[in-house]
Design an enzyme around this catalytic site. Sequence first.
Site, PDB file in Angstrom:
ATOM      1  N   ASP A  24     -18.523 -29.093  -7.934  1.00  0.00           N
ATOM      2  CA  ASP A  24     -18.983 -28.024  -9.015  1.00  0.00           C
ATOM      3  C   ASP A  24     -17.567 -26.937  -9.155  1.00  0.00           C
ATOM      4  O   ASP A  24     -17.294 -26.780 -10.230  1.00  0.00           O
ATOM      5  CB  ASP A  24     -20.251 -27.418  -8.786  1.00  0.00           C
ATOM      6  CG  ASP A  24     -21.189 -28.408  -9.064  1.00  0.00           C
ATOM      7  OD1 ASP A  24     -21.106 -29.279  -9.742  1.00  0.00           O
ATOM      8  OD2 ASP A  24     -22.381 -28.149  -8.596  1.00  0.00           O
ATOM      9  N   GLU A  52     -11.776 -35.640  -9.620  1.00  0.00           N
ATOM     10  CA  GLU A  52     -12.662 -34.663  -9.576  1.00  0.00           C
ATOM     11  C   GLU A  52     -13.982 -35.010 -10.549  1.00  0.00           C
ATOM     12  O   GLU A  52     -14.511 -33.995 -10.854  1.00  0.00           O
ATOM     13  CB  GLU A  52     -12.422 -33.112  -9.356  1.00  0.00           C
ATOM     14  CG  GLU A  52     -11.541 -33.144  -8.272  1.00  0.00           C
ATOM     15  CD  GLU A  52     -11.381 -31.857  -7.534  1.00  0.00           C
ATOM     16  OE1 GLU A  52     -12.025 -30.678  -7.948  1.00  0.00           O
ATOM     17  OE2 GLU A  52     -10.250 -31.346  -6.946  1.00  0.00           O
TER      18      GLU A  52
HETATM   19  N1  COS Z   1     -25.113 -29.457  -6.437  1.00  0.00           N
HETATM   20  C1  COS Z   1     -26.176 -29.407  -5.202  1.00  0.00           C
HETATM   21  N2  COS Z   1     -26.828 -30.518  -5.045  1.00  0.00           N
HETATM   22  C2  COS Z   1     -26.714 -31.621  -6.085  1.00  0.00           C
HETATM   23  C3  COS Z   1     -25.732 -31.518  -7.093  1.00  0.00           C
HETATM   24  C4  COS Z   1     -24.968 -30.640  -7.163  1.00  0.00           C
HETATM   25  N3  COS Z   1     -24.131 -30.480  -8.469  1.00  0.00           N
HETATM   26  N4  COS Z   1     -25.771 -32.858  -7.813  1.00  0.00           N
HETATM   27  C5  COS Z   1     -26.847 -33.572  -7.280  1.00  0.00           C
HETATM   28  N5  COS Z   1     -27.277 -33.030  -6.111  1.00  0.00           N
HETATM   29  C6  COS Z   1     -28.349 -33.367  -5.216  1.00  0.00           C
HETATM   30  C7  COS Z   1     -29.374 -33.827  -6.181  1.00  0.00           C
HETATM   31  O1  COS Z   1     -30.328 -32.692  -6.434  1.00  0.00           O
HETATM   32  C8  COS Z   1     -30.238 -34.659  -5.292  1.00  0.00           C
HETATM   33  O2  COS Z   1     -30.946 -33.953  -3.954  1.00  0.00           O
HETATM   34  P1  COS Z   1     -32.191 -34.376  -3.396  1.00  0.00           P
HETATM   35  O3  COS Z   1     -31.797 -35.494  -2.278  1.00  0.00           O
HETATM   36  O4  COS Z   1     -32.766 -33.149  -2.688  1.00  0.00           O
HETATM   37  O5  COS Z   1     -33.165 -34.907  -4.303  1.00  0.00           O
HETATM   38  C9  COS Z   1     -29.280 -35.331  -4.548  1.00  0.00           C
HETATM   39  O6  COS Z   1     -27.943 -34.589  -4.746  1.00  0.00           O
HETATM   40  C10 COS Z   1     -28.756 -36.785  -5.241  1.00  0.00           C
HETATM   41  O7  COS Z   1     -28.633 -36.458  -6.676  1.00  0.00           O
HETATM   42  P2  COS Z   1     -28.605 -37.352  -7.772  1.00  0.00           P
HETATM   43  O8  COS Z   1     -29.706 -38.418  -7.718  1.00  0.00           O
HETATM   44  O9  COS Z   1     -28.205 -36.800  -9.114  1.00  0.00           O
HETATM   45  O10 COS Z   1     -27.377 -38.415  -7.520  1.00  0.00           O
HETATM   46  P3  COS Z   1     -26.539 -39.537  -8.335  1.00  0.00           P
HETATM   47  O11 COS Z   1     -26.278 -40.431  -7.273  1.00  0.00           O
HETATM   48  O12 COS Z   1     -27.410 -40.195  -9.321  1.00  0.00           O
HETATM   49  O13 COS Z   1     -25.396 -38.723  -8.892  1.00  0.00           O
HETATM   50  C11 COS Z   1     -23.492 -38.354 -10.317  1.00  0.00           C
HETATM   51  C12 COS Z   1     -24.775 -38.862  -9.937  1.00  0.00           C
HETATM   52  C13 COS Z   1     -22.814 -39.031 -11.361  1.00  0.00           C
HETATM   53  C14 COS Z   1     -23.774 -36.919 -10.821  1.00  0.00           C
HETATM   54  C15 COS Z   1     -22.642 -38.294  -9.040  1.00  0.00           C
HETATM   55  O14 COS Z   1     -22.659 -39.541  -8.328  1.00  0.00           O
HETATM   56  C16 COS Z   1     -21.225 -37.937  -9.239  1.00  0.00           C
HETATM   57  O15 COS Z   1     -20.946 -36.559  -9.655  1.00  0.00           O
HETATM   58  N6  COS Z   1     -20.338 -38.594  -9.119  1.00  0.00           N
HETATM   59  C17 COS Z   1     -18.715 -38.435  -9.455  1.00  0.00           C
HETATM   60  C18 COS Z   1     -18.127 -38.379  -7.995  1.00  0.00           C
HETATM   61  C19 COS Z   1     -16.949 -37.822  -8.340  1.00  0.00           C
HETATM   62  O16 COS Z   1     -16.566 -36.724  -8.720  1.00  0.00           O
HETATM   63  N7  COS Z   1     -15.796 -38.444  -7.717  1.00  0.00           N
HETATM   64  C20 COS Z   1     -14.526 -38.233  -7.823  1.00  0.00           C
HETATM   65  C21 COS Z   1     -14.277 -37.651  -6.328  1.00  0.00           C
HETATM   66  S1  COS Z   1     -13.186 -36.396  -6.089  1.00  0.00           S
HETATM   67  S2  COS Z   1     -11.491 -36.693  -6.729  1.00  0.00           S
END
Ligand code: COS
Length: 383
Positions: A240, A363
């Site tokens: 984030d 990211e």
């Molecule tokens: N901040 C804090 N917690 C977060 C969060 C955030 N921004 N986003 C998700 N979470 C938490 C959720 O609240 C959930 O918590 P609980 O276990 O308490 O329920 C947990 O993490 C799982 O969240 P979610 O079910 O949304 O997970 P998903 O697997 O569905 O996530 C996305 C989907 C697409 C959001 C995620 O996989 C993502 O961001 N992927 C991209 C990764 C990325 O950027 N890769 C590049 C690598 S760095 S070059």
Amino acid sequence: MDFSLTEEQQDIQKAAADIASRLLAPKAEERDKKSIFPLKELKLLAEAGLMGISVPEAFGGIGADSVSYFLALREIAKADASVAVTVSVTNMVGELIAEFGSEEQKKEHIPKLLDGSYVCGSFALSEPGAGSDPSAMRAKAEKVDGGYRLTGTKQWISHGDHAGIIIVWAQTDPSKGVRGLSAFLVPKGATGLSVGKAEDKMGLRGSTTVQLVFDDVMLPASALLGKEGQGFKLAMMALDGGRIGISAQAQGIGQAALEAAVNYAVERKQFDVAIIKHQAIGNMLADCATWLDAAEVLALSAAYKKSKGLPFTKEASMSKVFSSEKAVAICDAALQVHGGYGYTKDYEIERLYRDVRVTKIYEGTSEIQRIVIGRQLEKEATQ
Ligand code: COS
């Protein structure tokens, strides 16, 4: 929201702009052409306190707010985006250790990240088969006597070959999917850690991107960052903040492209007038300037919320997707304004055009940002 900058924010921006134009810009082209990693420049940035802009003062950072961080990083990116990516990831690593590290981890690693002893920090989440979807991660950390045994391969790791400390994500409980991921602090030179393929990238050629191979790396229990199973949340929270950094990077490149295009368009004459006077060119530049101002507002909104401790996940993704997509469009328009000259390596715009493209990918791709924004809208509507 008040958009006026505080004195501290203005001072940090000015200091970063000064350093970037004096120490980074002059050799950015050479570093790109010869693929030189900016070791000397990173040392100078560390000495100026710019490697941990938003890391709390208690740990040796400047302790500035996220708005200052955004402003400073944008200046650095405007001069050399390859340097900006390293500053951005190192700041992200420092923030994560400052927030979730044990007292010993903070004392051990943060000062070395900030004073240049570690050169930089890396963030090793992605794998050959797990980019947008971290739940597909194969790296695992098995519990053994006294700690963990880490095995796996990480891919697309920015400056992973130079980083003194690497945050590595691995499964500690594969049955739990993303909720079974944990984060570990792995020092450079750990036994069993080797650097694999170095990517031959289209842009950001002054920065390295490598594969890291972990072959039975033995880690003490104290290497765990945060708690077991907390790794995914740590990664998402860090990303984030990191997405504000990528917005800054994209905007910095976009600003450099627009400046180059305007300067070219007032100098270059066709049909007896400067080409900026041709409406087709003037309109293109007008759109670019408008997009940059709008991108700035989105980034400031995300950074302001982060600084105030308010939720900013949606705003960070909005800022990242808008800034990166518009910056790519700006570089394309700026190259078009340069005509055939822009397609040669004699003009800066050729490098900017290559450097900017990855901001729509790393990211979190644009597609992932839209998923994040959509989910936040759903959450707001249903809670
Ligand atoms: N901040 C804090 N917690 C977060 C969060 C955030 N921004 N986003 C998700 N979470 C938490 C959720 O609240 C959930 O918590 P609980 O276990 O308490 O329920 C947990 O993490 C799982 O969240 P979610 O079910 O949304 O997970 P998903 O697997 O569905 O996530 C996305 C989907 C697409 C959001 C995620 O996989 C993502 O961001 N992927 C991209 C990764 C990325 O950027 N890769 C590049 C690598 S760095 S070059």
